[in-house]
Design a protein around this motif. Sequence first.
Motif, PDB file in Angstrom:
ATOM      1  N   PHE A  66      11.790   5.530  10.781  1.00  0.00           N
ATOM      2  CA  PHE A  66      10.579   4.660   9.882  1.00  0.00           C
ATOM      3  C   PHE A  66      10.341   3.030  11.060  1.00  0.00           C
ATOM      4  CE2 PHE A  66      13.148   7.028   6.868  1.00  0.00           C
ATOM      5  CZ  PHE A  66      11.340   8.023   6.003  1.00  0.00           C
ATOM      6  N   ALA A  67      11.415   3.081  11.811  1.00  0.00           N
ATOM      7  CA  ALA A  67      10.268   1.670  13.192  1.00  0.00           C
ATOM      8  C   ALA A  67       9.114   1.814  13.685  1.00  0.00           C
ATOM      9  CB  ALA A  67      11.721   1.237  13.532  1.00  0.00           C
ATOM     10  N   GLU A  68       9.500   3.116  14.624  1.00  0.00           N
ATOM     11  CA  GLU A  68       8.723   4.326  15.094  1.00  0.00           C
ATOM     12  C   GLU A  68       7.643   4.708  14.187  1.00  0.00           C
ATOM     13  OE1 GLU A  68       9.504   6.524  18.541  1.00  0.00           O
ATOM     14  OE2 GLU A  68      11.600   5.875  18.451  1.00  0.00           O
ATOM     15  N   ALA A  69       7.499   4.976  13.090  1.00  0.00           N
ATOM     16  CA  ALA A  69       6.908   4.974  12.142  1.00  0.00           C
ATOM     17  C   ALA A  69       5.348   4.564  11.771  1.00  0.00           C
ATOM     18  CB  ALA A  69       7.707   5.803  11.161  1.00  0.00           C
ATOM     19  N   ASN A  70       4.544   5.095  11.849  1.00  0.00           N
ATOM     20  CA  ASN A  70       3.016   5.009  11.486  1.00  0.00           C
ATOM     21  C   ASN A  70       2.800   5.365   9.834  1.00  0.00           C
ATOM     22  OD1 ASN A  70       0.491   3.488  11.237  1.00  0.00           O
ATOM     23  ND2 ASN A  70      -0.875   5.570  12.429  1.00  0.00           N
ATOM     24  N   LEU A  71       3.150   4.438   8.961  1.00  0.00           N
ATOM     25  CA  LEU A  71       3.798   4.897   7.797  1.00  0.00           C
ATOM     26  C   LEU A  71       2.193   4.720   6.829  1.00  0.00           C
ATOM     27  CD1 LEU A  71       5.938   5.326   6.015  1.00  0.00           C
ATOM     28  CD2 LEU A  71       5.671   3.107   4.496  1.00  0.00           C
ATOM     29  N   ASN A  72       1.934   5.730   5.884  1.00  0.00           N
ATOM     30  CA  ASN A  72       1.035   6.414   5.655  1.00  0.00           C
ATOM     31  C   ASN A  72       0.311   5.384   4.252  1.00  0.00           C
ATOM     32  OD1 ASN A  72      -0.896   7.560   3.187  1.00  0.00           O
ATOM     33  ND2 ASN A  72      -1.149   9.353   5.362  1.00  0.00           N
ATOM     34  N   PRO A  73      -1.055   4.712   4.415  1.00  0.00           N
ATOM     35  CA  PRO A  73      -1.237   3.606   3.702  1.00  0.00           C
ATOM     36  C   PRO A  73      -1.452   4.265   1.846  1.00  0.00           C
ATOM     37  CG  PRO A  73      -3.176   3.837   5.004  1.00  0.00           C
ATOM     38  CD  PRO A  73      -1.717   5.070   5.438  1.00  0.00           C
ATOM     39  N   ASN A  74      -0.517   5.848   2.347  1.00  0.00           N
ATOM     40  CA  ASN A  74      -1.225   5.591   0.814  1.00  0.00           C
ATOM     41  C   ASN A  74       0.029   5.909   0.510  1.00  0.00           C
ATOM     42  OD1 ASN A  74      -3.536   5.977  -0.278  1.00  0.00           O
ATOM     43  ND2 ASN A  74      -4.189   7.603   0.122  1.00  0.00           N
ATOM     44  N   ALA A  75       1.808   6.236   1.169  1.00  0.00           N
ATOM     45  CA  ALA A  75       2.886   5.932   0.815  1.00  0.00           C
ATOM     46  C   ALA A  75       3.283   5.234  -0.702  1.00  0.00           C
ATOM     47  CB  ALA A  75       3.645   5.592   1.398  1.00  0.00           C
ATOM     48  N   HIS A  76       2.725   4.189  -0.829  1.00  0.00           N
ATOM     49  CA  HIS A  76       3.000   2.903  -2.111  1.00  0.00           C
ATOM     50  C   HIS A  76       2.772   3.717  -3.135  1.00  0.00           C
ATOM     51  CE1 HIS A  76      -1.116   2.565  -1.668  1.00  0.00           C
ATOM     52  NE2 HIS A  76      -1.181   2.415  -3.337  1.00  0.00           N
ATOM     53  N   LEU A  77       1.888   5.657  -3.251  1.00  0.00           N
ATOM     54  CA  LEU A  77       1.757   6.034  -4.661  1.00  0.00           C
ATOM     55  C   LEU A  77       2.672   7.367  -4.634  1.00  0.00           C
ATOM     56  CD1 LEU A  77      -2.190   7.118  -3.148  1.00  0.00           C
ATOM     57  CD2 LEU A  77      -1.413   5.486  -5.224  1.00  0.00           C
ATOM     58  N   ILE A  78       4.502   7.461  -3.800  1.00  0.00           N
ATOM     59  CA  ILE A  78       5.273   7.945  -4.014  1.00  0.00           C
ATOM     60  C   ILE A  78       5.129   7.687  -5.076  1.00  0.00           C
ATOM     61  CG2 ILE A  78       6.840   8.936  -3.476  1.00  0.00           C
ATOM     62  CD1 ILE A  78       5.255   9.359  -0.231  1.00  0.00           C
ATOM     63  N   LYS A  79       5.647   7.709  -6.360  1.00  0.00           N
ATOM     64  CA  LYS A  79       6.701   7.197  -7.732  1.00  0.00           C
ATOM     65  C   LYS A  79       7.801   8.219  -8.281  1.00  0.00           C
ATOM     66  CE  LYS A  79       3.196   4.004  -8.833  1.00  0.00           C
ATOM     67  NZ  LYS A  79       3.258   3.080  -7.990  1.00  0.00           N
ATOM     68  N   GLY A  80       8.243   7.922  -8.768  1.00  0.00           N
ATOM     69  CA  GLY A  80       9.541   9.290  -9.610  1.00  0.00           C
ATOM     70  C   GLY A  80      10.865   8.331  -9.096  1.00  0.00           C
TER      71      GLY A  80
END
Length: 121
Positions: A66-80
């Motif tokens: 995850f340090a190398e990942a470019n996290l998707n800006p919509n990742a915060h929409l993942i809930k549950g």
Amino acid sequence: MNTTPEHDARIAKMTFASVYPHYVTKVEKKGRTKDELHEVIAWLTGFDALKLQQLIDDKVTFEAFFAEANLNPNAHLIKGVICGYRIEDIETPLTKQTRYLDKLIDELAKGRKMEKILRST
């Protein structure tokens, strides 16, 4: 419910390569494909198939992954809830990112439509 420091440390030290075969098995057992799995991982992390294979071959930890990942800006929409934890309530960024990935793979295995998994509007 929040995670413990021990839990967070265990996730950080776990290698992506050790978990990846379980992801493949989980989605294929439910009739989804490895390509769909890679699409989900690419959406979350920005890794193409070559980079993903390199990370697997290098046996990187989730921390390095995850340090190398470019996290998707919509990742915060993942809930549950995943693995007994409500994703929105996890405070440790690395643990939250790992649970994002777990949740997406779970949704893929459960047959959810790709546009829903990828949080397309």
